[in-house]
Design a protein around this motif. Structure first.
Motif, mmCIF file in Angstrom:
data_model
loop_
_atom_site.group_PDB
_atom_site.id
_atom_site.type_symbol
_atom_site.label_atom_id
_atom_site.label_comp_id
_atom_site.label_asym_id
_atom_site.label_seq_id
_atom_site.Cartn_x
_atom_site.Cartn_y
_atom_site.Cartn_z
ATOM 1 N N ALA A 154 32.248 -23.074 -130.328
ATOM 2 C CA ALA A 154 33.061 -24.359 -130.179
ATOM 3 C C ALA A 154 32.750 -25.317 -130.793
ATOM 4 O O ALA A 154 31.529 -25.784 -131.034
ATOM 5 C CB ALA A 154 33.081 -24.359 -128.631
ATOM 6 N N ARG A 155 33.814 -26.401 -130.951
ATOM 7 C CA ARG A 155 33.353 -27.880 -131.467
ATOM 8 C C ARG A 155 34.188 -28.877 -130.698
ATOM 9 O O ARG A 155 35.268 -28.856 -130.237
ATOM 10 C CB ARG A 155 33.991 -27.913 -132.953
ATOM 11 N N VAL A 156 33.245 -29.754 -130.249
ATOM 12 C CA VAL A 156 33.746 -30.755 -129.083
ATOM 13 C C VAL A 156 34.763 -31.488 -129.916
ATOM 14 O O VAL A 156 34.611 -32.177 -130.617
ATOM 15 C CB VAL A 156 32.457 -31.614 -128.728
ATOM 16 N N TRP A 157 35.705 -31.847 -128.965
ATOM 17 C CA TRP A 157 36.701 -32.831 -129.270
ATOM 18 C C TRP A 157 36.348 -34.245 -128.443
ATOM 19 O O TRP A 157 36.549 -35.181 -129.103
ATOM 20 C CB TRP A 157 37.859 -32.315 -128.721
ATOM 21 N N THR A 158 35.893 -33.881 -127.295
ATOM 22 C CA THR A 158 35.264 -35.189 -126.513
ATOM 23 C C THR A 158 34.440 -34.765 -125.423
ATOM 24 O O THR A 158 34.549 -33.853 -124.830
ATOM 25 C CB THR A 158 36.839 -35.834 -125.794
ATOM 26 N N PHE A 159 33.688 -35.905 -125.156
ATOM 27 C CA PHE A 159 32.659 -35.672 -123.914
ATOM 28 C C PHE A 159 33.355 -36.621 -122.943
ATOM 29 O O PHE A 159 32.265 -36.653 -121.738
ATOM 30 C CB PHE A 159 31.287 -36.239 -124.493
ATOM 31 N N ASP A 160 34.384 -37.033 -122.829
ATOM 32 C CA ASP A 160 34.866 -37.804 -121.803
ATOM 33 C C ASP A 160 35.664 -36.883 -120.946
ATOM 34 O O ASP A 160 36.868 -36.294 -121.452
ATOM 35 C CB ASP A 160 35.771 -39.006 -122.289
ATOM 36 N N GLU A 161 35.507 -36.769 -119.840
ATOM 37 C CA GLU A 161 36.295 -35.936 -118.998
ATOM 38 C C GLU A 161 37.675 -36.178 -118.512
ATOM 39 O O GLU A 161 38.503 -35.413 -118.666
ATOM 40 C CB GLU A 161 35.624 -35.590 -117.646
ATOM 41 N N ALA A 162 38.115 -37.551 -118.620
ATOM 42 C CA ALA A 162 39.195 -37.881 -118.279
ATOM 43 C C ALA A 162 40.132 -38.023 -119.746
ATOM 44 O O ALA A 162 41.255 -38.312 -119.704
ATOM 45 C CB ALA A 162 39.249 -39.691 -117.756
ATOM 46 N N GLN A 163 39.448 -37.866 -120.761
ATOM 47 C CA GLN A 163 40.435 -37.805 -122.331
ATOM 48 C C GLN A 163 40.922 -36.570 -122.504
ATOM 49 O O GLN A 163 40.319 -35.466 -122.663
ATOM 50 C CB GLN A 163 39.261 -38.056 -123.267
ATOM 51 N N PRO A 164 42.326 -36.366 -122.380
ATOM 52 C CA PRO A 164 42.827 -35.086 -122.731
ATOM 53 C C PRO A 164 42.856 -34.899 -124.395
ATOM 54 O O PRO A 164 42.819 -35.921 -125.121
ATOM 55 C CB PRO A 164 44.208 -35.440 -122.373
ATOM 56 N N VAL A 165 43.028 -33.464 -124.786
ATOM 57 C CA VAL A 165 42.967 -33.263 -126.114
ATOM 58 C C VAL A 165 44.580 -33.014 -126.340
ATOM 59 O O VAL A 165 45.250 -32.011 -125.960
ATOM 60 C CB VAL A 165 42.250 -32.140 -126.569
ATOM 61 N N ASP A 166 45.087 -34.092 -127.012
ATOM 62 C CA ASP A 166 46.747 -34.020 -127.367
ATOM 63 C C ASP A 166 46.965 -34.599 -128.676
ATOM 64 O O ASP A 166 46.040 -35.378 -129.331
ATOM 65 C CB ASP A 166 47.465 -34.725 -126.080
#
Length: 193
Positions: free
Chosen positions: A66-78
């Motif tokens: 896996a490769r991280v998109w975001t470490f912010d729980e509130a940030q959607p990947v869109d």
């Protein structure tokens, strides 16, 4: 929802904001069978105790699972996230070039993978707005968002010609098919490939 659980004691690199999750750090992957095998699917990454760590692109056949998109729980990947990251990368590189690009033979790197939080994506711009954007989608995550990335590249640069090149071994290691060719506009001359 796809959930990747990290082995106890293996979350240190994620807590230090390292964007790669190796297969050896993964305790298990939960989700529907088809989703678990889909290259590039967005997964919630959590610790063995259930704590949120990141959202990442899953690559079930890769050693970098896996490769991280975001470490912010509130940030959607869109689409908005992809568009913002492409735009920020381009603005940074164009500002750094300060008008040094002239002629079709000049190369300007626009997107440099992890440095721009688009792990596995490399984009070079040759020429001016009527030039060519040469892209490499080297990870399952950016490959899954290819259409959105190409749209953002064209919108930000005004360059209508986008071509995909690839390293067969890298894509094979990610569990991706070997692809290359025109994604938009015209094919570049042979001397750019």
């Amino acid at each position: 929802m796809l959930i990747i659980t990290i082995k106890q004691g293996k979350e240190k690199s994620l807590l230090e904001r390292q964007p790669w999750i190796y297969a050896s750090a993964v305790e298990r992957v939960d989700g529907k069978p088809a989703e678990r095998m889909k290259a590039g699917a967005t997964a919630l990454v959590r610790s063995s105790s259930g704590k949120f760590l990141a959202r990442a692109a899953h690559a079930p056949k890769s050693q970098i699972q896996a490769r991280v998109w975001t470490f912010d729980e509130a940030q959607p990947v869109d689409h908005a996230l992809i568009k913002r990251r492409v735009k920020a990368a381009i603005q940074k590189r164009v500002a750094a070039a300060k008008g040094k690009r002239v002629g079709a033979a000049k190369r300007l790197p626009l997107v440099i993978g992890d440095e721009d939080e688009l792990s596995g994506l490399l984009v070079d711009w040759y020429g001016d707005q009527k030039g060519y954007l040469i892209c490499e989608f080297q990870s399952a995550g950016v490959d899954a968002w290819k259409v959105a990335i190409v749209q953002a590249l064209i919108a930000e640069t005004g360059c209508p010609n986008v071509y995909e090149t690839a390293d067969e071994l890298i894509r094979k290691g990610e569990g991706l098919p070997f692809n290359y060719g025109v994604l938009a506009g015209d094919e570049p001359p042979d001397d750019l490939l």
